[in-house]
Design a protein around this motif. Structure first.
Motif, mmCIF file in Angstrom:
data_model
loop_
_atom_site.group_PDB
_atom_site.id
_atom_site.type_symbol
_atom_site.label_atom_id
_atom_site.label_comp_id
_atom_site.label_asym_id
_atom_site.label_seq_id
_atom_site.Cartn_x
_atom_site.Cartn_y
_atom_site.Cartn_z
ATOM 1 N N ALA A 192 0.837 -1.213 0.000
ATOM 2 C CA ALA A 192 0.000 0.000 0.000
ATOM 3 C C ALA A 192 0.869 1.260 0.000
ATOM 4 C CB ALA A 192 -0.924 -0.003 1.216
ATOM 5 N N LYS A 193 1.969 1.231 0.755
ATOM 6 C CA LYS A 193 2.884 2.389 0.788
ATOM 7 C C LYS A 193 3.531 2.608 -0.567
ATOM 8 C CE LYS A 193 4.013 2.023 5.720
ATOM 9 N NZ LYS A 193 5.034 1.576 6.700
ATOM 10 N N ILE A 194 3.905 1.514 -1.224
ATOM 11 C CA ILE A 194 4.528 1.626 -2.560
ATOM 12 C C ILE A 194 3.539 2.248 -3.543
ATOM 13 C CG2 ILE A 194 5.442 0.312 -4.522
ATOM 14 C CD1 ILE A 194 6.478 -1.745 -2.439
ATOM 15 N N ILE A 195 2.298 1.752 -3.506
ATOM 16 C CA ILE A 195 1.275 2.272 -4.422
ATOM 17 C C ILE A 195 0.976 3.737 -4.126
ATOM 18 C CG2 ILE A 195 -1.179 2.088 -5.032
ATOM 19 C CD1 ILE A 195 -0.881 -0.964 -4.658
ATOM 20 N N LEU A 196 0.903 4.072 -2.843
ATOM 21 C CA LEU A 196 0.581 5.445 -2.452
ATOM 22 C C LEU A 196 1.706 6.418 -2.812
ATOM 23 C CD1 LEU A 196 -1.853 6.795 -1.096
ATOM 24 C CD2 LEU A 196 -0.726 6.505 1.104
ATOM 25 N N ILE B 7 -5.012 -7.258 -4.168
ATOM 26 C CA ILE B 7 -5.439 -5.900 -4.537
ATOM 27 C C ILE B 7 -6.602 -5.439 -3.659
ATOM 28 C CG2 ILE B 7 -6.554 -4.548 -6.360
ATOM 29 C CD1 ILE B 7 -4.833 -6.111 -8.386
ATOM 30 N N ASP B 8 -7.554 -6.355 -3.430
ATOM 31 C CA ASP B 8 -8.688 -5.997 -2.548
ATOM 32 C C ASP B 8 -8.194 -5.632 -1.146
ATOM 33 O OD1 ASP B 8 -10.508 -6.413 -4.541
ATOM 34 O OD2 ASP B 8 -11.106 -8.428 -3.891
ATOM 35 N N GLY B 9 -7.232 -6.377 -0.635
ATOM 36 C CA GLY B 9 -6.684 -6.107 0.695
ATOM 37 C C GLY B 9 -5.951 -4.782 0.750
ATOM 38 N N VAL B 10 -5.176 -4.493 -0.292
ATOM 39 C CA VAL B 10 -4.437 -3.227 -0.367
ATOM 40 C C VAL B 10 -5.409 -2.048 -0.427
ATOM 41 C CG1 VAL B 10 -2.994 -1.819 -1.882
ATOM 42 C CG2 VAL B 10 -2.336 -4.158 -1.359
ATOM 43 N N ILE B 11 -6.480 -2.220 -1.198
ATOM 44 C CA ILE B 11 -7.484 -1.142 -1.291
ATOM 45 C C ILE B 11 -8.097 -0.857 0.081
ATOM 46 C CG2 ILE B 11 -9.799 -0.611 -2.176
ATOM 47 C CD1 ILE B 11 -8.898 -1.881 -4.847
ATOM 48 N N GLU B 12 -8.336 -1.920 0.860
ATOM 49 C CA GLU B 12 -8.877 -1.718 2.214
ATOM 50 C C GLU B 12 -7.922 -0.899 3.079
ATOM 51 O OE1 GLU B 12 -11.775 -2.346 3.386
ATOM 52 O OE2 GLU B 12 -12.602 -3.568 1.769
ATOM 53 N N VAL B 13 -6.612 -1.172 2.946
ATOM 54 C CA VAL B 13 -5.612 -0.405 3.693
ATOM 55 C C VAL B 13 -5.610 1.053 3.239
ATOM 56 C CG1 VAL B 13 -3.156 -0.156 4.228
ATOM 57 C CG2 VAL B 13 -4.161 -2.441 4.039
ATOM 58 N N LEU B 14 -5.659 1.264 1.925
ATOM 59 C CA LEU B 14 -5.656 2.629 1.374
ATOM 60 C C LEU B 14 -6.911 3.402 1.809
ATOM 61 C CD1 LEU B 14 -4.333 1.842 -2.228
ATOM 62 C CD2 LEU B 14 -3.110 3.074 -0.406
ATOM 63 N N VAL B 15 -8.057 2.712 1.811
ATOM 64 C CA VAL B 15 -9.305 3.344 2.262
ATOM 65 C C VAL B 15 -9.150 3.840 3.694
ATOM 66 C CG1 VAL B 15 -11.687 2.840 2.958
ATOM 67 C CG2 VAL B 15 -10.868 2.121 0.710
ATOM 68 N N GLY C 3 1.076 6.540 -11.404
ATOM 69 C CA GLY C 3 1.271 5.145 -11.038
ATOM 70 C C GLY C 3 0.064 4.545 -10.340
ATOM 71 N N SER C 4 -0.314 3.341 -10.734
ATOM 72 C CA SER C 4 -1.393 2.568 -10.092
ATOM 73 C C SER C 4 -2.685 3.367 -9.927
ATOM 74 C CB SER C 4 -0.923 2.067 -8.719
ATOM 75 O OG SER C 4 0.282 1.364 -8.814
ATOM 76 N N LEU C 5 -3.049 4.125 -10.943
ATOM 77 C CA LEU C 5 -4.241 4.983 -10.864
ATOM 78 C C LEU C 5 -5.515 4.187 -10.649
ATOM 79 C CD1 LEU C 5 -3.969 7.897 -13.449
ATOM 80 C CD2 LEU C 5 -4.186 8.023 -10.977
ATOM 81 N N LYS C 6 -5.607 3.029 -11.291
ATOM 82 C CA LYS C 6 -6.829 2.238 -11.190
ATOM 83 C C LYS C 6 -7.111 1.859 -9.731
ATOM 84 C CE LYS C 6 -9.110 -1.829 -13.150
ATOM 85 N NZ LYS C 6 -8.972 -3.007 -14.041
ATOM 86 N N ILE C 7 -6.066 1.391 -9.034
ATOM 87 C CA ILE C 7 -6.214 0.999 -7.632
ATOM 88 C C ILE C 7 -6.510 2.210 -6.764
ATOM 89 C CG2 ILE C 7 -4.963 0.076 -5.621
ATOM 90 C CD1 ILE C 7 -3.470 -1.772 -7.556
ATOM 91 N N LEU C 8 -5.783 3.289 -6.977
ATOM 92 C CA LEU C 8 -5.967 4.500 -6.168
ATOM 93 C C LEU C 8 -7.353 5.113 -6.365
ATOM 94 C CD1 LEU C 8 -2.490 6.273 -6.358
ATOM 95 C CD2 LEU C 8 -3.607 5.361 -4.320
ATOM 96 N N ASN C 9 -7.816 5.157 -7.597
ATOM 97 C CA ASN C 9 -9.142 5.743 -7.870
ATOM 98 C C ASN C 9 -10.244 4.945 -7.184
ATOM 99 O OD1 ASN C 9 -8.249 7.895 -9.404
ATOM 100 N ND2 ASN C 9 -8.335 6.775 -11.342
ATOM 101 N N LYS C 10 -10.095 3.621 -7.228
ATOM 102 C CA LYS C 10 -11.096 2.790 -6.553
ATOM 103 C C LYS C 10 -11.038 3.023 -5.040
ATOM 104 C CE LYS C 10 -12.972 -1.872 -6.222
ATOM 105 N NZ LYS C 10 -12.859 -3.293 -6.636
ATOM 106 N N ALA C 11 -9.818 3.133 -4.508
ATOM 107 C CA ALA C 11 -9.647 3.367 -3.069
ATOM 108 C C ALA C 11 -10.249 4.712 -2.663
ATOM 109 C CB ALA C 11 -8.164 3.322 -2.707
ATOM 110 N N ILE C 12 -10.085 5.710 -3.521
ATOM 111 C CA ILE C 12 -10.628 7.046 -3.231
ATOM 112 C C ILE C 12 -12.154 7.008 -3.145
ATOM 113 C CG2 ILE C 12 -10.997 9.332 -4.265
ATOM 114 C CD1 ILE C 12 -8.019 9.154 -5.194
#
Length: 554
Positions: free
Chosen positions: A125-129, A155-163, A257-266
């Motif tokens: 999650a830190k790398i993606i962020l 990916i689902d788990g990382v999104i939960e952390v980002l949320v 970088g990793s916009l798809k994951i970040l946008n979903k997390a947002i």
């Protein structure tokens, strides 16, 4: 840690010296009426309203101070806490800001985010962020573990952390609060499962209702909240989702970088974390503001009731009107003592109109009564017409009296103690009559919340309501002053510095030793010490005593 009184000075506009002086006086146990009347030299002549405002602000700072101490106590047990965080919390006196700072460290229940963090996905999650690079499938799979054993689960788990992390960001929460205050709407809709048509009808104006939170009136918000609490409506916050996403993205997205994951997390951070949290917060804040406005109205109404001029030296016939159960009559002396009581049945179904008129006229003549007090409840108008159609041999004035709370008094321990040999119907009529003779002395026996001082009084903060209404009672009693030789223990206990126990001791002393001849005699009352005497003496009156000044505020 000393309280920052300069913040109260800046917020209220009063001098720092005035705020500090009031703080010292309150710590010494001085009451608001005492400070306002007898410490003008220290407060710069501030009135009770100003002193109460400063007192409330001091209480708020004390509440924040306690909150900070509890938070810091928890944080100091953790080794990983940044010293700068401790410094920021220590220096802040904004409760919302303190809560935001503490939020990432708050003890939370085990959820999807904590499971993912415990499984090591916070590293990914830190790398993606950081958004320094586009994350490859290989990098993602390098975080594979027992709970997260494929790319989709990781990916689902990382999104939960980002949320979780996005929802805890102080700056994002502050920006969204600003957006809510400017453009937030309250939306209310009927619950689909409701079948109680009569209940829904009460709130028909708020079905599919929308109003800007910045403009909503306190009485409308309270009505909607009541409907929600009763289970008829659902209430939610509405904001432009596109605008919300833009605000959050502006503080999260810095690269591609990793916009798809970040946008979903947002998007999920808003719907799952930020919206529920901020909705709860803003509704709570709006509720608190609505409470304060409502309580201010209740306080004004109560003050007007208490400060009604007494009808002194008049003997009263009090009537608690009714239909089937009849009208209860009580004859009261000019001191409010019960002389006689009876029941008449002038209204349906008995219709003993003539007997009722004869009974009333007879009591008026027998006890030389000067006025008639009619309760404003059931059958009030019909009873007033009956009285106006009755001929008396002496001049008798007729008054319609607010009887709210009379039934509460009639069933109370105070009423039973005062009139142990009479039932609730007689006691209720006595309360109505005494309210005319001396409103203040009678109404202090009833819980202010039972006097019917306004709408939605059961929906507001009950602790705050009780405190504010009690302050009004104390203010009114001390503004008028109390006759030391005639006041009941229930009136005396509201005098500055005197509580329930000492008021009982004063009445007991009076019964054993006779009337007080001076204020100085108060010092002989058990438990009444020097501090109590200082606080109370100026509000007590001794008529025809040894010192003429004892019948004044001097």
């Amino acid at each position: 840690m000393s309280l920052p009184f300069h913040l109260i000075s800046e917020k209220t506009g009063f001098d720092l010296a005035q705020v500090e002086a009031i703080s010292v006086l309150l710590k010494e146990g001085a009451t608001l009426p005492f400070i306002a009347r007898y410490r003008k030299d220290q407060t710069g002549g501030l009135d009770e309203i100003a002193i109460e405002l400063i007192s409330d602000e001091i209480n708020l700072l004390e509440k924040i101070d306690l909150k900070k101490k509890n938070i810091l106590k928890v944080l100091k047990k953790r080794t990983e806490v940044d010293p700068k965080l401790i410094l920021n919390i220590n220096s802040s006196w904004n409760l919302t800001e303190i809560e935001d700072l503490y939020l990432p460290f708050k003890q939370q229940k085990v959820n999807k985010a904590t499971l993912a963090i415990n499984s090591g996905l916070d590293g990914l999650a830190k790398i993606i962020l950081s958004q320094k690079e586009v994350i490859s499938k290989g990098q993602i799979l390098s975080f594979k573990c027992e709970l997260y054993n494929n790319e989709a689960l990781i990916i689902d788990g990382v999104i939960e952390v980002l949320v979780k992390w996005i929802g805890e960001r102080k700056q994002i929460r502050q920006l969204l609060r600003q957006e809510i205050s400017r453009n937030g709407f309250l939306i209310s809709k009927i619950k689909k499962s409701i079948k109680d048509e009569e209940g829904v009808e009460k709130y028909k104006d708020y079905i599919d209702y929308s109003e800007a939170l910045s403009r909503i009136k306190s009485h409308r918000f309270m009505a909607i909240q009541r409907a929600a609490n009763e289970g008829f409506l659902t209430v939610s916050l509405k904001l432009d989702k596109k605008k919300v996403v833009e605000i959050i993205s502006s503080k999260v997205i810095s690269n591609q970088g990793s916009l798809k994951i970040l946008n979903k997390a947002i998007e999920l951070a808003w719907s799952k974390s930020l919206k529920p949290s901020l909705q709860k917060e803003i509704f709570k804040s709006t509720k608190e503001k609505s409470d304060l406005k409502a309580i201010a109205v209740f306080s004004d109404n109560l003050r007007q009731l208490l400060m009604q001029p007494p009808l002194r030296a008049k003997r009263i016939l009090a009537i608690d009107p009714g239909f089937k159960s009849g009208c209860k009559l009580v004859c009261l002396s000019d001191k409010g003592d019960l002389l006689n009581n009876a029941t008449i049945y002038p209204h349906p179904p008995q219709n003993k109109f003539g007997d009722a008129k004869k009974k009333i006229a007879g009591l008026i003549e027998q006890y030389k009564l000067d006025g008639i007090a009619i309760g404003n409840g059931t059958a009030s108008r019909e009873t007033e017409r009956l009285i106006k159609g009755t001929r008396f041999n002496r001049k008798v004035n007729v008054y319609v009296v607010n009887e709210a709370g009379a039934s509460v008094y009639s069933a109370s321990s105070i009423a039973r103690k005062e009139f142990p040999n009479y039932d609730v119907t007689v006691r209720g009529a006595i309360s109505i009559g005494r309210r005319l003779i001396d409103p203040l002395a009678e109404l202090v026996k009833i819980d202010p919340k039972s006097i019917g001082v306004g709408q939605y009084q059961h929906d507001v903060d009950q602790v705050l309501l009780s405190k504010k209404l009690d302050n009004v009672v104390v203010s009114a009693v001390n503004k008028v002053g109390v006759d030391l030789n005639t006041a009941s223990e229930y009136l005396l206990e509201h005098v500055s510095g005197i509580g329930k126990k000492i008021s009982e001791n004063i009445v007991k002393y009076r019964k054993e030793h006779g009337s007080f001849n001076s204020r100085e005699e108060l010092k002989n009352v058990p438990k009444l010490g020097a501090k109590c005497f200082e606080q109370s003496a100026g509000f007590l009156r001794v008529k025809n005593g040894l010192n003429p000044l004892d019948d004044s505020a001097v």
